[in-house]
Design a protein around this motif. Structure first.
Motif, PDB file in Angstrom:
ATOM      1  N   ARG A 182      35.425  16.906  33.540  1.00 58.49           N
ATOM      2  CA  ARG A 182      35.380  15.515  33.984  1.00 58.49           C
ATOM      3  C   ARG A 182      33.946  15.167  34.339  1.00 58.49           C
ATOM      4  NH1 ARG A 182      41.252  14.606  36.913  1.00 58.49           N
ATOM      5  NH2 ARG A 182      42.362  14.334  34.949  1.00 58.49           N
ATOM      6  N   LYS A 183      33.620  15.047  35.630  1.00 59.48           N
ATOM      7  CA  LYS A 183      32.249  14.650  35.951  1.00 59.48           C
ATOM      8  C   LYS A 183      31.430  15.745  36.603  1.00 59.48           C
ATOM      9  CE  LYS A 183      33.497  12.602  40.425  1.00 59.48           C
ATOM     10  NZ  LYS A 183      33.355  11.419  41.309  1.00 59.48           N
ATOM     11  N   GLY A 184      32.064  16.781  37.116  1.00 58.06           N
ATOM     12  CA  GLY A 184      31.341  17.799  37.855  1.00 58.06           C
ATOM     13  C   GLY A 184      31.380  19.159  37.195  1.00 58.06           C
ATOM     14  N   MET A 185      31.248  20.190  38.003  1.00 56.55           N
ATOM     15  CA  MET A 185      31.290  21.550  37.482  1.00 56.55           C
ATOM     16  C   MET A 185      31.799  22.495  38.554  1.00 56.55           C
ATOM     17  SD  MET A 185      27.168  22.297  37.289  1.00 56.55           S
ATOM     18  CE  MET A 185      27.340  24.004  36.758  1.00 56.55           C
ATOM     19  N   GLN A 186      32.037  23.720  38.164  1.00 57.82           N
ATOM     20  CA  GLN A 186      32.529  24.745  39.085  1.00 57.82           C
ATOM     21  C   GLN A 186      31.758  26.034  38.892  1.00 57.82           C
ATOM     22  OE1 GLN A 186      36.034  23.943  37.214  1.00 57.82           O
ATOM     23  NE2 GLN A 186      36.471  22.213  38.557  1.00 57.82           N
ATOM     24  N   LEU A 187      31.687  26.789  39.970  1.00 66.00           N
ATOM     25  CA  LEU A 187      31.166  28.146  39.920  1.00 66.00           C
ATOM     26  C   LEU A 187      32.309  29.082  40.249  1.00 66.00           C
ATOM     27  CD1 LEU A 187      27.801  27.726  41.870  1.00 66.00           C
ATOM     28  CD2 LEU A 187      28.191  27.600  39.411  1.00 66.00           C
ATOM     29  N   CYS A 188      32.398  30.193  39.522  1.00 65.86           N
ATOM     30  CA  CYS A 188      33.468  31.163  39.725  1.00 65.86           C
ATOM     31  C   CYS A 188      32.849  32.547  39.906  1.00 65.86           C
ATOM     32  CB  CYS A 188      34.410  31.190  38.536  1.00 65.86           C
ATOM     33  SG  CYS A 188      35.098  29.584  38.093  1.00 65.86           S
ATOM     34  N   ALA A 189      33.361  33.289  40.861  1.00 68.33           N
ATOM     35  CA  ALA A 189      32.858  34.636  41.115  1.00 68.33           C
ATOM     36  C   ALA A 189      34.038  35.587  41.262  1.00 68.33           C
ATOM     37  CB  ALA A 189      32.014  34.668  42.386  1.00 68.33           C
ATOM     38  N   PRO A 190      33.980  36.745  40.624  1.00 65.90           N
ATOM     39  CA  PRO A 190      35.037  37.741  40.848  1.00 65.90           C
ATOM     40  C   PRO A 190      34.845  38.390  42.213  1.00 65.90           C
ATOM     41  CG  PRO A 190      33.353  38.646  39.404  1.00 65.90           C
ATOM     42  CD  PRO A 190      32.960  37.220  39.670  1.00 65.90           C
ATOM     43  N   VAL A 191      35.935  38.533  42.935  1.00 65.55           N
ATOM     44  CA  VAL A 191      35.900  39.212  44.234  1.00 65.55           C
ATOM     45  C   VAL A 191      36.956  40.306  44.244  1.00 65.55           C
ATOM     46  CG1 VAL A 191      34.867  37.300  45.521  1.00 65.55           C
ATOM     47  CG2 VAL A 191      37.350  37.389  45.241  1.00 65.55           C
ATOM     48  N   SER A 192      37.103  40.963  45.372  1.00 68.10           N
ATOM     49  CA  SER A 192      37.754  42.273  45.399  1.00 68.10           C
ATOM     50  C   SER A 192      39.283  42.280  45.407  1.00 68.10           C
ATOM     51  CB  SER A 192      37.278  43.035  46.633  1.00 68.10           C
ATOM     52  OG  SER A 192      37.690  42.348  47.816  1.00 68.10           O
TER      53      SER A 192
END
Length: 311
Positions: A182-192
């Motif tokens: 859409r208009k923004g973005m996301q950051l994704c990080a793998p965690v435990s």
């Protein structure tokens, strides 16, 4: 589209997908009127991205947004498996505290295979949203949603994304970017997968507040709409146990069939530096397919557990 077809009732065809019999309907129905993009093309897109999409859906309770008459008509959120769900579709009965319909539990669809994905696409489930946890486990993903308030846009999101990446790196956490579609973005990080959603959400909130403190003209960590114009809202609450985030490669409802698209960090850095030639933007379904051919799955590292967040 799957190749094995048989004649059916008017507007319907029978197909076999990975050994499962499916009946597809109204393939010529236009679901994106401004682009002339049909339901058949939606099914074709999801079939072609399935190799990179399905690993990100596996073992996750799926929330769908369905647009049976197109993106400019009435839509509905669907968490529970519909009554017509084939018996071969995997479901998971899970608690739903705070349900608006007063249900204590819901049978969620879990899309682990191509037949399920094609079945959902045939239901005009254009948008696929997943939680940060797998069924029966604690969160294994951390998500930051970057929502720009006009006149800020995706370029401003890229500036904030780089700052968050560098701040996370101080704590040994690696993250990967994608557009929202859409208009923004996301950051994704793998965690435990060893910490609660509350711990992860608290950590992201702390980082968001730090960045707001250092760049108050560019960033807000607070949800109030009046604070957002010209700033990027860092939505740390996406890590709430009840929240879902659009899956990578999922289509989004809009004038064109854009999809949530993984990005490279050099693309994000270039946009943050003002280089518009690379043009980080919302990519269409056709562009996503081209990017998969070029890059493969840019979010493959999310499928391997990461470290715990500081607590």
């Amino acid at each position: 589209m799957p190749a094995d077809r048989g004649a059916g009732a008017a507007g319907r065809i029978r197909v076999e997908v990975a050994g499962r019999a499916l009946e597809l309907s109204n393939l010529d129905k236009v679901l994106y009127p401004a682009a002339g993009f049909t339901k058949g093309e939606v099914i074709d897109y999801y079939t072609r991205v399935s190799g990179v999409l399905l690993p990100h859906l596996a073992d996750r309770a799926l929330t769908r947004i369905r647009y049976p008459n197109g993106v400019d008509r009435q839509y509905f959120f669907e968490k529970n498996a519909p009554a017509s769900t084939p018996d071969w579709v995997r479901t998971a009965r899970l608690p739903t505290p705070g349900s608006s319909r007063g249900r204590d539990e819901i049978d969620f669809v879990v899309a682990d295979d191509l037949p399920t994905l094609v079945w959902l696409a045939n239901l005009a489930a254009l948008e696929l949203h997943t939680p940060q946890w797998r069924v029966g486990a604690d969160p294994d993903l951390l998500v930051v949603d970057l929502d720009p308030g006009a006149p800020a846009g995706i370029a401003e999101c890229c500036v904030v994304a780089v700052a968050i990446r560098d701040r996370f790196a101080d704590d040994g956490i690696a993250c990967w970017p994608k557009t929202s579609g859409r208009k923004g973005m996301q950051l994704c990080a793998p965690v435990s997968a060893t910490q609660s959603a509350e711990v992860i959400s608290g950590y992201v909130k702390q980082v968001a507040e730090e960045l707001e403190s250092s760049s108050p003209a560019k960033v807000t960590s607070r949800m109030a709409k009046r604070l957002r114009p010209g700033r990027v809202f860092i939505d740390w609450s996406q890590n709430n146990a009840a929240k879902t985030t659009v899956a990578p490669y999922s289509l989004r409802a809009g004038p064109v069939p854009a999809a949530s698209t993984p990005l490279t960090w050099p693309e994000v850095e270039a946009a943050a530096a003002g280089d518009l030639l690379g043009a980080v933007r919302q990519f269409t379904a056709a562009e996503v397919l081209d990017r998969i051919d070029e890059y493969g799955d840019l979010l493959a590292d999310l499928l391997t557990p990461g470290p715990p967040v500081p607590s």
